[in-house]
Design a protein around this motif. Structure first.
Motif, PDB file in Angstrom:
ATOM      1  N   LYS A   1       0.854  -1.177   0.000  1.00  0.00           N
ATOM      2  CA  LYS A   1       0.000   0.000   0.000  1.00  0.00           C
ATOM      3  C   LYS A   1       0.893   1.231   0.000  1.00  0.00           C
ATOM      4  N   VAL A   2       0.270   2.393  -0.268  1.00  0.00           N
ATOM      5  CA  VAL A   2       1.001   3.651  -0.139  1.00  0.00           C
ATOM      6  C   VAL A   2       0.493   4.403   1.085  1.00  0.00           C
ATOM      7  N   ASN A   3      -0.767   4.897   1.033  1.00  0.00           N
ATOM      8  CA  ASN A   3      -1.267   5.707   2.132  1.00  0.00           C
ATOM      9  C   ASN A   3      -2.616   5.233   2.690  1.00  0.00           C
TER      10      ASN A   3
ATOM     11  N   TRP B   1       3.365  -0.352   3.804  1.00  0.00           N
ATOM     12  CA  TRP B   1       2.967   0.954   3.306  1.00  0.00           C
ATOM     13  C   TRP B   1       4.199   1.702   2.821  1.00  0.00           C
ATOM     14  N   GLY B   2       4.011   2.477   1.730  1.00  0.00           N
ATOM     15  CA  GLY B   2       5.128   3.249   1.172  1.00  0.00           C
ATOM     16  C   GLY B   2       5.751   2.583  -0.040  1.00  0.00           C
ATOM     17  N   ILE B   3       5.113   1.511  -0.529  1.00  0.00           N
ATOM     18  CA  ILE B   3       5.604   0.783  -1.710  1.00  0.00           C
ATOM     19  C   ILE B   3       4.552   0.882  -2.812  1.00  0.00           C
ATOM     20  N   GLU B   4       4.946   1.323  -3.986  1.00  0.00           N
ATOM     21  CA  GLU B   4       4.014   1.428  -5.106  1.00  0.00           C
ATOM     22  C   GLU B   4       3.653   0.019  -5.580  1.00  0.00           C
ATOM     23  N   ASP B   5       2.357  -0.238  -5.734  1.00  0.00           N
ATOM     24  CA  ASP B   5       1.858  -1.585  -5.955  1.00  0.00           C
ATOM     25  C   ASP B   5       2.394  -2.217  -7.236  1.00  0.00           C
TER      26      ASP B   5
ATOM     27  N   VAL C   1       8.138   4.702  -2.384  1.00  0.00           N
ATOM     28  CA  VAL C   1       7.640   6.058  -2.601  1.00  0.00           C
ATOM     29  C   VAL C   1       7.360   6.769  -1.284  1.00  0.00           C
TER      30      VAL C   1
ATOM     31  N   THR D   1       5.310   6.943   2.714  1.00  0.00           N
ATOM     32  CA  THR D   1       3.915   6.957   3.150  1.00  0.00           C
ATOM     33  C   THR D   1       3.683   8.047   4.190  1.00  0.00           C
TER      34      THR D   1
ATOM     35  N   LYS E   1      12.915   7.755   2.869  1.00  0.00           N
ATOM     36  CA  LYS E   1      11.453   7.793   2.826  1.00  0.00           C
ATOM     37  C   LYS E   1      10.896   6.855   3.886  1.00  0.00           C
TER      38      LYS E   1
ATOM     39  N   VAL F   1       8.768   4.105   5.492  1.00  0.00           N
ATOM     40  CA  VAL F   1       8.082   2.861   5.124  1.00  0.00           C
ATOM     41  C   VAL F   1       7.544   2.233   6.406  1.00  0.00           C
TER      42      VAL F   1
END
Length: 489
Positions: free
Chosen positions: A30-32, A62-66, A72, A74, A112, A114
């Motif tokens: 997920k990202v956010n 979280w913080g990983i582009e799917d 990226v 979060t 970043k 995560v």
């Protein structure tokens, strides 16, 4: 309970997960998305998915582009998120049934933020969130009831899964495995020479299911590997409380402790040392044989050995915060382990041994630490009778099993329950050995001379009145009657 992870470990794990070609039944990126209901449903789905495919943990990141798995960052911060005034973790935990362990880790990677959520797999039953059970179908979250074939498979896995093959330590290097596991003790017990080279040693440990390759690289040490061959059980957070405690008290109560020791070695690696230490603490009695006096241990060594082995291998490892314990008093020794017995305590002698941990039990038997054919309780009873000691007591207080051996006591000092218990266990032992229990055998059991026939008759009558034994041939005269344990009808 999940083990402690440092930030370096979490960073390496995130990068390993990013190398997966896509999301799986046990990994979600997920990202956010910080919707609490959605997070709870994913805990259920990922936990059940990890159990279904045999993974030691599940993860949401979280913080990983799917699509690209790029980092990226979060905005999600679980440590500061609240539902009303309640912290997010507490809110999630309350809604899980059964409650499992999960943990958020917030780490910076490449500058970043995560967030990784580590989740235990389901164990005894599917995990539900707010009464609904979820599962991953590929990378999609679904309600478990919509996929009955997966639900059936999951229940079959629960029926077959054992604590022994769970993971005690994850993603360990070759060197760390050899530092944590007493591999020389393993090869010594197997009667094998120590192999040349690290690779051969590690391969042998894996063949024995003491370790397993880790998907994230390196090795996992299984619970069985740690329980049997850990150099120190407290190196494994989930198992430190399973080390054998040995306590010696002054007198017959628990008021004053003389000695206390916790043996942190794995059970197989440390068994002989454990038993030797216990026997050294056991009080001794002086006995006279003709004109000679000699000192003998208060309790038979074989009986101690069998009961300690039973306590170790038949315990319920899922009972948290408790482990096996040996308590030594001036007049008795009590050996306790967590978990209700799988066999009625009245049937310990005749019923084949059952174990929650059959693989570990099989290895302990292979190493010669306990009886191959069963629980060894009949051997304990035999040794007690040979020394004409009071009968042992087997109990199941609460979620524990306890065996107690007693110091010598003259028959005239035994109370009625002690006399009845001795007659009952004598009947059980005679029955499994296909020998008759009669007045003569009872006199031999209690060391009574032939002229004490009437005393033996009174003992038999007490046991009959207590319904502990039954008459095998009631049509026979009193002197010719034989007896059976109450269940042998």
């Amino acid at each position: 309970m999940l083990p402690h992870r440092d930030s370096e470990y979490i960073g390496n794990l995130v990068n390993e997960l990013r190398h997966l070609p896509s999301e799986t039944e046990w990994v979600e990126f997920k990202v956010n998305n910080d919707n609490p209901q959605d997070i709870g449903e994913y805990i259920s789905a990922l936990s059940n998915g990890a159990a279904l495919i045999g993974k030691p943990f599940a993860y949401q990141v979280w913080g990983i582009e799917d699509s690209t798995h790029d980092i990226v960052g979060t905005n999600f911060s679980p440590s500061t998120t609240k539902i009303g005034n309640e912290p997010l973790e507490n809110w999630l935990l309350r809604a899980l049934r059964p409650q499992i362990d999960f943990r958020f880790h917030e780490v910076p990677i490449d500058g970043k933020l995560v967030v990784l959520m580590e989740i235990e797999p389901a164990f005894h039953s599917p995990v539900a969130f707010n009464t609904d059970e979820f599962i991953r179908v590929g990378s999609v979250k679904k309600r478990l009831r919509e996929h009955p074939e997966k639900e059936r498979s999951l229940w079959q896995i629960f029926a077959q899964s054992t604590f022994e093959h769970g993971i005690a330590a994850e993603r360990m290097s070759d060197e760390d495995v050899l530092l944590s596991i007493d591999y020389p003790a393993y090869f010594n017990l197997r009667g094998y020479p120590l192999p040349d080279g690290r690779a051969a040693i590690l391969d042998a440990l894996a063949q024995e299911d003491l370790t397993a390759p880790c998907d994230a690289g390196g090795w996992n040490i299984t619970n069985m590997g740690a329980i049997l061959f850990a150099r120190r059980l407290d190196d494994f957070p989930r198992l430190g409380r399973k080390a054998l405690r040995i306590i010696q008290y002054k007198g017959t109560g628990r008021i004053e402790t003389l000695k206390e020791q916790t043996d942190l070695r794995g059970y197989a690696a440390g068994f002989e040392g454990m038993v030797d230490y216990i026997i050294a603490l056991v009080p001794s009695n002086e006995v006279f044989e003709q004109t000679l006096r000699r000192t003998v241990p208060m309790f038979p060594d074989i009986a101690i050995r069998e009961l300690v082995a039973n306590a170790l291998i038949h315990q319920d490892f899922t009972v948290s915060g408790a482990g096996p314990m040996v308590e030594i008093f001036d007049d008795r020794i009590e050996i306790t382990n967590p978990g209700d017995p799988l066999v009625d305590t009245h049937r310990f002698v005749d019923t084949p041994a059952k174990s929650r941990n059959e693989d570990s039990a099989a290895r302990m038997r292979r190493f010669g630490f306990c009886e191959e054919r069963g629980s060894g309780i009949d051997k304990v009873i035999f040794e007690v009778e040979i020394r004409q000691l009071p009968a042992p007591l087997f109990e199941a207080p609460g979620e524990f099993t306890r065996a107690t051996l007693f110091a010598h006591k003259d028959l005239v000092l035994m109370d009625r329950p002690e006399r009845v218990r001795a007659c009952y266990l004598h009947a059980c032992l005679r029955y499994v050995n296909r020998q008759p229990m009669n007045n003569t055998s009872v006199r031999e059991r209690f060391g009574l001379p032939q002229k004490k026939v009437s005393v033996a008759s009174r003992l038999l009558r007490e046991a009959l009145d207590s319904e502990a034994i039954i008459i095998r041939n009631p049509e026979a005269g009193t002197r010719n009657r034989t007896y059976l344990p109450f269940w042998a009808t």
